[in-house]
Design a protein around this motif. Structure first.
Motif, PDB file in Angstrom:
ATOM      1  N   LEU A  44      -0.221 -15.697   3.523  1.00 50.73           N
ATOM      2  CA  LEU A  44       1.150 -15.918   3.047  1.00 50.73           C
ATOM      3  C   LEU A  44       2.058 -14.935   3.766  1.00 50.73           C
ATOM      4  CD1 LEU A  44       0.523 -16.369  -0.798  1.00 50.73           C
ATOM      5  CD2 LEU A  44       0.703 -18.139   0.971  1.00 50.73           C
ATOM      6  N   LYS A  45       3.136 -15.470   4.320  1.00 49.63           N
ATOM      7  CA  LYS A  45       3.963 -14.665   5.231  1.00 49.63           C
ATOM      8  C   LYS A  45       5.406 -14.590   4.745  1.00 49.63           C
ATOM      9  CE  LYS A  45       1.066 -16.426   8.982  1.00 49.63           C
ATOM     10  NZ  LYS A  45       1.035 -17.306  10.161  1.00 49.63           N
ATOM     11  N   GLY A  46       5.570 -14.193   3.496  1.00 52.63           N
ATOM     12  CA  GLY A  46       6.926 -14.047   2.979  1.00 52.63           C
ATOM     13  C   GLY A  46       7.397 -15.294   2.248  1.00 52.63           C
ATOM     14  N   VAL A  47       6.750 -15.560   1.098  1.00 53.14           N
ATOM     15  CA  VAL A  47       7.094 -16.747   0.313  1.00 53.14           C
ATOM     16  C   VAL A  47       8.101 -16.377  -0.774  1.00 53.14           C
ATOM     17  CG1 VAL A  47       6.198 -18.452  -1.327  1.00 53.14           C
ATOM     18  CG2 VAL A  47       4.894 -17.907   0.750  1.00 53.14           C
ATOM     19  N   ASP A  48       9.170 -17.153  -0.870  1.00 48.67           N
ATOM     20  CA  ASP A  48      10.147 -17.038  -1.954  1.00 48.67           C
ATOM     21  C   ASP A  48      10.109 -18.331  -2.763  1.00 48.67           C
ATOM     22  OD1 ASP A  48      11.325 -14.536  -1.113  1.00 48.67           O
ATOM     23  OD2 ASP A  48      12.244 -15.666   0.518  1.00 48.67           O
ATOM     24  N   LEU A  49      10.030 -18.188  -4.073  1.00 47.91           N
ATOM     25  CA  LEU A  49      10.004 -19.395  -4.904  1.00 47.91           C
ATOM     26  C   LEU A  49      10.569 -19.079  -6.278  1.00 47.91           C
ATOM     27  CD1 LEU A  49       9.070 -22.329  -5.392  1.00 47.91           C
ATOM     28  CD2 LEU A  49       6.830 -21.425  -6.021  1.00 47.91           C
ATOM     29  N   GLU A  50      11.519 -19.906  -6.723  1.00 47.25           N
ATOM     30  CA  GLU A  50      12.055 -19.759  -8.071  1.00 47.25           C
ATOM     31  C   GLU A  50      11.900 -21.083  -8.790  1.00 47.25           C
ATOM     32  OE1 GLU A  50      16.038 -18.189  -7.739  1.00 47.25           O
ATOM     33  OE2 GLU A  50      15.211 -16.161  -7.557  1.00 47.25           O
ATOM     34  N   VAL A  51      11.416 -21.009 -10.017  1.00 47.66           N
ATOM     35  CA  VAL A  51      11.182 -22.233 -10.779  1.00 47.66           C
ATOM     36  C   VAL A  51      11.827 -22.081 -12.154  1.00 47.66           C
ATOM     37  CG1 VAL A  51       9.410 -23.731 -11.795  1.00 47.66           C
ATOM     38  CG2 VAL A  51       9.025 -22.712  -9.541  1.00 47.66           C
ATOM     39  N   GLU A  52      12.542 -23.130 -12.571  1.00 43.98           N
ATOM     40  CA  GLU A  52      13.196 -23.137 -13.882  1.00 43.98           C
ATOM     41  C   GLU A  52      12.209 -23.607 -14.952  1.00 43.98           C
ATOM     42  OE1 GLU A  52      16.159 -22.045 -14.485  1.00 43.98           O
ATOM     43  OE2 GLU A  52      16.892 -21.896 -12.405  1.00 43.98           O
ATOM     44  N   ARG A  53      12.419 -23.125 -16.171  1.00 39.00           N
ATOM     45  CA  ARG A  53      11.599 -23.588 -17.287  1.00 39.00           C
ATOM     46  C   ARG A  53      11.731 -25.112 -17.424  1.00 39.00           C
ATOM     47  NH1 ARG A  53       9.472 -20.339 -20.945  1.00 39.00           N
ATOM     48  NH2 ARG A  53      10.729 -18.619 -20.183  1.00 39.00           N
ATOM     49  N   GLY A  54      10.599 -25.774 -17.597  1.00 38.60           N
ATOM     50  CA  GLY A  54      10.613 -27.230 -17.788  1.00 38.60           C
ATOM     51  C   GLY A  54      10.622 -28.027 -16.496  1.00 38.60           C
ATOM     52  N   GLU A  55      10.598 -27.336 -15.363  1.00 35.19           N
ATOM     53  CA  GLU A  55      10.562 -28.052 -14.085  1.00 35.19           C
ATOM     54  C   GLU A  55       9.133 -28.511 -13.770  1.00 35.19           C
ATOM     55  OE1 GLU A  55      12.902 -27.407  -9.968  1.00 35.19           O
ATOM     56  OE2 GLU A  55      12.400 -25.526 -10.952  1.00 35.19           O
ATOM     57  N   ILE A  56       9.030 -29.631 -13.077  1.00 31.04           N
ATOM     58  CA  ILE A  56       7.748 -30.070 -12.537  1.00 31.04           C
ATOM     59  C   ILE A  56       7.864 -30.022 -11.018  1.00 31.04           C
ATOM     60  CG2 ILE A  56       6.114 -31.982 -12.316  1.00 31.04           C
ATOM     61  CD1 ILE A  56       6.670 -32.734 -15.164  1.00 31.04           C
ATOM     62  N   VAL A  57       7.148 -29.064 -10.434  1.00 30.07           N
ATOM     63  CA  VAL A  57       7.264 -28.801  -8.999  1.00 30.07           C
ATOM     64  C   VAL A  57       5.943 -29.137  -8.315  1.00 30.07           C
ATOM     65  CG1 VAL A  57       7.622 -26.984  -7.278  1.00 30.07           C
ATOM     66  CG2 VAL A  57       8.937 -26.951  -9.405  1.00 30.07           C
ATOM     67  N   SER A  58       6.015 -29.926  -7.250  1.00 27.16           N
ATOM     68  CA  SER A  58       4.821 -30.182  -6.437  1.00 27.16           C
ATOM     69  C   SER A  58       4.849 -29.300  -5.207  1.00 27.16           C
ATOM     70  CB  SER A  58       4.793 -31.637  -5.967  1.00 27.16           C
ATOM     71  OG  SER A  58       4.464 -32.483  -7.015  1.00 27.16           O
ATOM     72  N   ILE A  59       3.684 -28.789  -4.820  1.00 21.25           N
ATOM     73  CA  ILE A  59       3.547 -28.057  -3.560  1.00 21.25           C
ATOM     74  C   ILE A  59       2.659 -28.895  -2.655  1.00 21.25           C
ATOM     75  CG2 ILE A  59       2.779 -25.945  -2.430  1.00 21.25           C
ATOM     76  CD1 ILE A  59       3.258 -24.433  -4.993  1.00 21.25           C
ATOM     77  N   VAL A  60       3.200 -29.265  -1.504  1.00 19.54           N
ATOM     78  CA  VAL A  60       2.440 -30.083  -0.555  1.00 19.54           C
ATOM     79  C   VAL A  60       2.351 -29.362   0.787  1.00 19.54           C
ATOM     80  CG1 VAL A  60       3.223 -32.206  -1.694  1.00 19.54           C
ATOM     81  CG2 VAL A  60       4.435 -31.385   0.330  1.00 19.54           C
ATOM     82  N   GLY A  61       1.418 -29.803   1.618  1.00 21.71           N
ATOM     83  CA  GLY A  61       1.260 -29.193   2.935  1.00 21.71           C
ATOM     84  C   GLY A  61      -0.173 -29.365   3.409  1.00 21.71           C
ATOM     85  N   ALA A  62      -0.367 -29.199   4.698  1.00 23.38           N
ATOM     86  CA  ALA A  62      -1.684 -29.410   5.299  1.00 23.38           C
ATOM     87  C   ALA A  62      -2.701 -28.419   4.726  1.00 23.38           C
ATOM     88  CB  ALA A  62      -1.594 -29.252   6.814  1.00 23.38           C
ATOM     89  N   SER A  63      -3.948 -28.782   4.830  1.00 24.44           N
ATOM     90  CA  SER A  63      -5.037 -27.905   4.443  1.00 24.44           C
ATOM     91  C   SER A  63      -4.946 -26.597   5.237  1.00 24.44           C
ATOM     92  CB  SER A  63      -6.345 -28.640   4.724  1.00 24.44           C
ATOM     93  OG  SER A  63      -7.412 -27.823   4.424  1.00 24.44           O
ATOM     94  N   GLY A  64      -5.121 -25.463   4.534  1.00 26.07           N
ATOM     95  CA  GLY A  64      -5.045 -24.169   5.199  1.00 26.07           C
ATOM     96  C   GLY A  64      -3.649 -23.577   5.232  1.00 26.07           C
ATOM     97  N   ALA A  65      -2.658 -24.284   4.691  1.00 24.49           N
ATOM     98  CA  ALA A  65      -1.273 -23.793   4.721  1.00 24.49           C
ATOM     99  C   ALA A  65      -1.048 -22.598   3.795  1.00 24.49           C
ATOM    100  CB  ALA A  65      -0.310 -24.925   4.345  1.00 24.49           C
TER     101      ALA A  65
END
Ligand code: ADP
Ligand code: ADP
Length: 217
Positions: free
Chosen positions: A18-39
């Motif tokens: 992981l090279k500097g990940v920023d992520l903010e999630v609101e209560r009640g949100e449904i968030v998908s994370i997608v990306g190639a294998s090994g990402a």
């Protein structure tokens, strides 16, 4: 905001994942994370789930700066606030469905009767109450996954993390699991962060996050 991750870095040996990940999630949100294998998706989910610590960066969950908790406090925090759903459900084979579902409550010191009452309610809600006394090997894959979802919900966590939750299910069971996530969000305002290759789930999520080479873009 239920989650704020800021400039998260993680390496294994000298391999930067992981090279500097920023992520903010609101209560009640449904968030998908997608990306190639090994990402780095699973690594990020483990760090958000406090199963692994970042080398650098800040992680705030439910207003708690989790990097500052010692191991004992961290495991209490995790058991109380975070539910995990995995592709391979990791149910304990020697225990029944109901016993598996009750384990997180037992860890929290909830009395057996009370835990079992809630456990049965959850199994009912997930449509597998008839399986309460069965061991995992006596259940279908879809039923096992529903039992593991019930277990993840046992302590009523505000944040639910799922790694390929429908990866092992046929399309019908996958769709009904996804529908369940939305029902839980709508009734209980639970937050979901889901690593998935399922395009339909990514499409219906509130937000889809793309990862590549250890970064969100
Ligand atoms: P994704 O979930 O996107 O497929 P992962 O987070 O599982 O990606 O893995 C990213 C990279 O980190 C992969 O190259 C993987 O081999 C490596 N990795 C993951 N966990 C570990 C670990 N515990 N030790 C060493 N390398 C790891
Ligand atoms: P709805 O508003 O959709 O009817 P409720 O919040 O009233 O939903 O709960 C419906 C059922 O879900 C009840 O039987 C309740 O016991 C059960 N339930 C309660 N807490 C949870 C939870 N954290 N996850 C899943 N089901 C739950």
């Amino acid at each position: 905001m239920i989650l704020s991750a800021n400039n998260i870095h993680k390496s294994y040996g000298n391999l930067a994942i992981l090279k500097g990940v920023d992520l903010e999630v609101e209560r009640g949100e449904i968030v998908s994370i997608v990306g190639a294998s090994g990402a780095g998706k699973s690594t990020l989910l483990h760090i958000i789930g406090t199963l692994d610590r970042p080398d650098q960066g800040h992680l705030i969950i439910n207003d708690v700066d989790v990097n500052h908790l010692n191991e004992r406090k961290l495991s209490l925090f995790r058991n109380q606030h975070i539910g995990f759903i995995f592709q391979f459900h990791h149910l304990l084979p020697e225990f029944t469905a109901l016993e598996n579902v009750c384990i997180p409550a037992f860890i929290n010191g909830v009395p057996k009767k009370e835990a079992e009452k809630r456990g049965m309610e959850l199994l009912e809600r997930l449509g597998v109450q008839a399986r309460a006394d069965h061991k995992p090997t006596a259940m279908s894959g879809g039923e096992q996954q529903r039992v593991s979802v019930a277990r993840a919900l046992m302590n009523n966590p505000s944040l639910i993390l799922a790694d390929e939750p429908s990866g092992n299910l046929d399309s019908e069971n996958a769709a009904s699991l996804h529908q369940l996530f939305f029902e839980l969000r709508d009734s209980l305002n639970q937050t979901f962060i889901i690593v998935t290759h399922n395009e339909e789930l990514a499409r219906i999520s509130d937000r889809t996050i793309h990862m590549r080479d250890g970064k969100i873009f």
